[in-house]
Design a protein around this motif. Sequence first.
Motif, mmCIF file in Angstrom:
data_model
loop_
_atom_site.group_PDB
_atom_site.id
_atom_site.type_symbol
_atom_site.label_atom_id
_atom_site.label_comp_id
_atom_site.label_asym_id
_atom_site.label_seq_id
_atom_site.Cartn_x
_atom_site.Cartn_y
_atom_site.Cartn_z
ATOM 1 N N ILE A 8 0.833 -1.202 0.000
ATOM 2 C CA ILE A 8 0.000 0.000 0.000
ATOM 3 C C ILE A 8 0.869 1.254 0.000
ATOM 4 O O ILE A 8 0.543 2.250 -0.671
ATOM 5 N N ALA A 9 1.979 1.216 0.739
ATOM 6 C CA ALA A 9 2.898 2.361 0.725
ATOM 7 C C ALA A 9 3.457 2.585 -0.675
ATOM 8 O O ALA A 9 3.648 3.736 -1.100
ATOM 9 N N GLY A 10 3.731 1.504 -1.387
ATOM 10 C CA GLY A 10 4.204 1.632 -2.763
ATOM 11 C C GLY A 10 3.188 2.336 -3.651
ATOM 12 O O GLY A 10 3.549 3.186 -4.482
ATOM 13 N N PHE A 11 1.899 1.982 -3.480
ATOM 14 C CA PHE A 11 0.844 2.682 -4.212
ATOM 15 C C PHE A 11 0.858 4.172 -3.894
ATOM 16 O O PHE A 11 0.773 5.014 -4.789
ATOM 17 N N ASN A 12 0.944 4.469 -2.602
ATOM 18 C CA ASN A 12 0.932 5.873 -2.197
ATOM 19 C C ASN A 12 2.124 6.635 -2.778
ATOM 20 O O ASN A 12 1.998 7.802 -3.189
ATOM 21 N N LEU A 13 3.290 5.981 -2.791
ATOM 22 C CA LEU A 13 4.492 6.638 -3.298
ATOM 23 C C LEU A 13 4.375 6.916 -4.790
ATOM 24 O O LEU A 13 4.797 7.969 -5.279
ATOM 25 N N ILE A 14 3.797 5.975 -5.517
ATOM 26 C CA ILE A 14 3.665 6.134 -6.973
ATOM 27 C C ILE A 14 2.554 7.119 -7.328
ATOM 28 O O ILE A 14 2.720 8.006 -8.176
ATOM 29 N N GLN A 15 1.407 6.983 -6.650
ATOM 30 C CA GLN A 15 0.241 7.773 -7.032
ATOM 31 C C GLN A 15 0.186 9.122 -6.322
ATOM 32 O O GLN A 15 -0.408 10.067 -6.850
ATOM 33 N N GLY A 16 0.791 9.214 -5.125
ATOM 34 C CA GLY A 16 0.659 10.422 -4.337
ATOM 35 C C GLY A 16 -0.559 10.335 -3.436
ATOM 36 O O GLY A 16 -1.302 9.356 -3.461
ATOM 37 N N GLN A 17 -0.784 11.371 -2.642
ATOM 38 C CA GLN A 17 -1.933 11.390 -1.741
ATOM 39 C C GLN A 17 -2.933 12.431 -2.211
ATOM 40 O O GLN A 17 -2.578 13.408 -2.873
ATOM 41 N N PRO A 18 -4.213 12.215 -1.879
ATOM 42 C CA PRO A 18 -5.228 13.194 -2.308
ATOM 43 C C PRO A 18 -4.921 14.585 -1.773
ATOM 44 O O PRO A 18 -4.571 14.759 -0.607
ATOM 45 N N SER A 19 -5.065 15.571 -2.626
ATOM 46 C CA SER A 19 -4.858 16.956 -2.237
ATOM 47 C C SER A 19 -6.128 17.494 -1.565
ATOM 48 O O SER A 19 -7.244 17.115 -1.925
ATOM 49 N N ALA A 20 -5.945 18.360 -0.583
ATOM 50 C CA ALA A 20 -7.098 18.968 0.090
ATOM 51 C C ALA A 20 -7.740 20.056 -0.765
ATOM 52 O O ALA A 20 -8.880 20.460 -0.502
ATOM 53 N N ALA A 21 -7.032 20.510 -1.791
ATOM 54 C CA ALA A 21 -7.551 21.594 -2.625
ATOM 55 C C ALA A 21 -8.842 21.156 -3.324
ATOM 56 O O ALA A 21 -8.950 20.026 -3.799
ATOM 57 N N PRO A 22 -9.850 22.030 -3.412
ATOM 58 C CA PRO A 22 -11.131 21.681 -4.048
ATOM 59 C C PRO A 22 -11.049 21.723 -5.567
ATOM 60 O O PRO A 22 -11.732 22.519 -6.234
ATOM 61 N N ILE A 23 -10.198 20.854 -6.115
ATOM 62 C CA ILE A 23 -9.956 20.835 -7.558
ATOM 63 C C ILE A 23 -10.245 19.438 -8.089
ATOM 64 O O ILE A 23 -9.822 18.437 -7.493
ATOM 65 N N ALA A 24 -10.938 19.368 -9.206
ATOM 66 C CA ALA A 24 -11.288 18.078 -9.805
ATOM 67 C C ALA A 24 -10.058 17.428 -10.419
ATOM 68 O O ALA A 24 -9.331 18.059 -11.188
#
Length: 374
Positions: free
Chosen positions: A128-144
Amino acid sequence: MNNAPGLLLTILAFLAVIGPLVFVHELGHYLVGRWYGVKAETFSIGFGREIFGVTDRRGTRWKFGWLPLGGYVRFAGDMNPASQPDPAWMMLPAEERNRTFQAKPVWQRALVVAAGPVTNFLFAILIIAGFNLIQGQPSAAPIAGKIMPGSVAEQAGFAYGDVFRRVDGRAIGSFRDLTTYVRSHPGAPIDVAVQRGDREIAIRVTPRPVPALDEQGKPIKMGVLGIEGQLEPIGPITALRLGTEQSWRIVTMMADGLGQILTGSRSAKELGGPLSIARFSGEAASAGPGTFAYFVALISINLGFINLLPVPMLDGGHLLFYALEAVRRKPVAPQVQEWAFRSGLLLLLGLMLFATFNDLSAFGLWRGLSGLIG
């Protein structure tokens, strides 16, 4: 069009899930046992008659059994399910006896046993950490970010990069504000104001109602648009932290689900067995490598969780007896352990039969047979 995986893919995917996870689990036992100087006589993937195997220079037999539904490490001196040595153990030379499992203090035996489930958790965290590292984490910014194909958001005309300003006249400060509002309005039209370039656009959309559970486990409907927030890059430490947090949430969900089944608030028919795992393995494999890897992590957590349950024959049952031994300062009587582990074996076999029955019911076998008989 039927996208169901074929039988061959299902079987291969099932083996690709179970084999490595059993190996990882047993490797945890093996490595910690070896760390404390315990001789491993056998390292088996699968049960039953040996299909193939080799013996290493330390005298450990590494082998594959014909039934790929588990595995085991047999340490020297660990002669039965209750981990009680046979009478010949006392006749061993002191040096050889010191390399047996039963010669080790209770805390070392407990760590050897706990290492299997812990390794499954660590393995899942790394995936799961590998997924997070590759994809990144959701941004809090209200952007689609991603607009899901075929979703109500795509049909309503939302686009990548839209900045959410208001929903039904309420200001949106974060993407979470949007999702919280949308979830509470399933099937109800809402008006969303977005900033696209230098223009502000008003879009009316009706969140699609989907089944969900509330905090008390009661079925509800939840609104979904089909929009994901943007992702921002993260470093390895943050990826590991998020992987640990997400794995822990999965564990708590499993514990809650088991508790609900035991208290009767959820049906025991939800319990699945190897056939369900095989089916989901095939579906995950056909969905792509990413989905399959995440499914492996989920099953790894499941394997670690189940093995820690305080049921004799499972690692958790051994740990329970070691805890009693530590408190009493002497082992539980061999007769009591033997009775407990026989009972545990019957319980596990019963649960396996029940889960298999549920699997066959989910596949429609009983309905088919009743139709043939009728």
